[in-house]
Write an enzyme that holds these catalytic residues in place. Structure first.
Site, PDB file in Angstrom:
ATOM      1  CG  ASP A 104      -6.903   3.797   2.617  1.00  0.00           C
ATOM      2  OD1 ASP A 104      -7.860   3.484   1.883  1.00  0.00           O
ATOM      3  OD2 ASP A 104      -6.770   4.939   3.122  1.00  0.00           O
TER       4      ASP A 104
ATOM      5  CE  LYS B 279      -1.340   2.457   3.245  1.00  0.00           C
ATOM      6  NZ  LYS B 279      -1.762   3.026   4.535  1.00  0.00           N
TER       7      LYS B 279
END
Length: 218
Positions: free
Chosen positions: A139, A121
């Site tokens: 996220d 991420k």
């Protein structure tokens, strides 16, 4: 409604109504953003922005931060989540930038993921924000919103969500779409009680249509 129709409607609305979508993390150069994104894991951007000014002033370069101890860095970031681990990651990340990357934040996702504290991420955020690469960082907000409104089909993992989103979103919009979904999840499609009455994409939202259908029988 087909999935393609849903994507087209959502994207068209965002392009018209949210033409500018950017990270809410404060930074002035790539090294600062890398620090901020590492700190933002399981922590709010608001909290990160509160601690980074003093941290950036104390450690303005990878060389300065690489020479610090985790204990010293901890004192600047102790109010964020998991400060002990993140202090170690920041020092280790800086040391690797010095040793392997000539102090330059890499643009390649695989290279970024070699850095301590940088997972998929975080690497995708850096690649998309700094280098405008078609990387979709998933996220908690992106994961929730994509599943809730029906952009993804019961995706069980962030990686599955990422793969489905990049399949349907035009490549040139992927980096911006990441911010669209984050900001939408942060301020409108909130976790506990989504503000469906304020939502501009409700005509294409699976959750809102299902919700309305259910209550029509109450």
């Amino acid at each position: 409604m087909t999935k393609k129709e849903r994507y087209n409607g959502v994207i068209e609305w965002f392009e018209k109504n949210v033409p500018v979508a950017e990270t809410e993390l404060h930074y002035k150069e790539p090294f600062q953003l890398l620090i901020a994104v590492i700190l933002s894991a399981q922590c709010t951007d608001k909290r990160v922005n509160m601690v980074t000014p003093a941290l950036f002033e104390a450690y303005p370069t990878p060389e300065k931060l690489a020479k610090a101890t985790p204990e010293e860095v901890y004192e600047y970031i102790k109010s964020v989540s998991y400060p002990n681990n993140k202090a170690k990651h920041l020092v280790g990340m800086s040391q690797m930038l010095l040793r392997d990357f000539e102090e330059i934040v890499p643009s390649d996702v695989d290279e970024l993921r070699k850095l301590p504290g940088v997972g998929r991420k975080t690497a995708n955020v850096i690649a998309s924000v700094l280098f405008d690469k078609p990387a979709m960082a998933v996220d908690t907000h992106v994961f929730r919103v994509a599943n809730r409104i029906g952009l993804t089909t019961n995706s069980k993992t962030p990686l599955a969500t990422e793969k489905e989103l990049v399949t349907y979103i035009p490549e040139k919009l992927i980096s911006k779409a990441h911010h669209w979904l984050i900001l939408h999840g942060r301020y409108v499609c909130t976790a506990r009680k989504p503000k469906c009455e304020e939502c501009g994409i409700s005509p294409w939202c699976k959750y809102d249509s299902d919700h309305a259908f259910k209550h029509s029988f109450d």
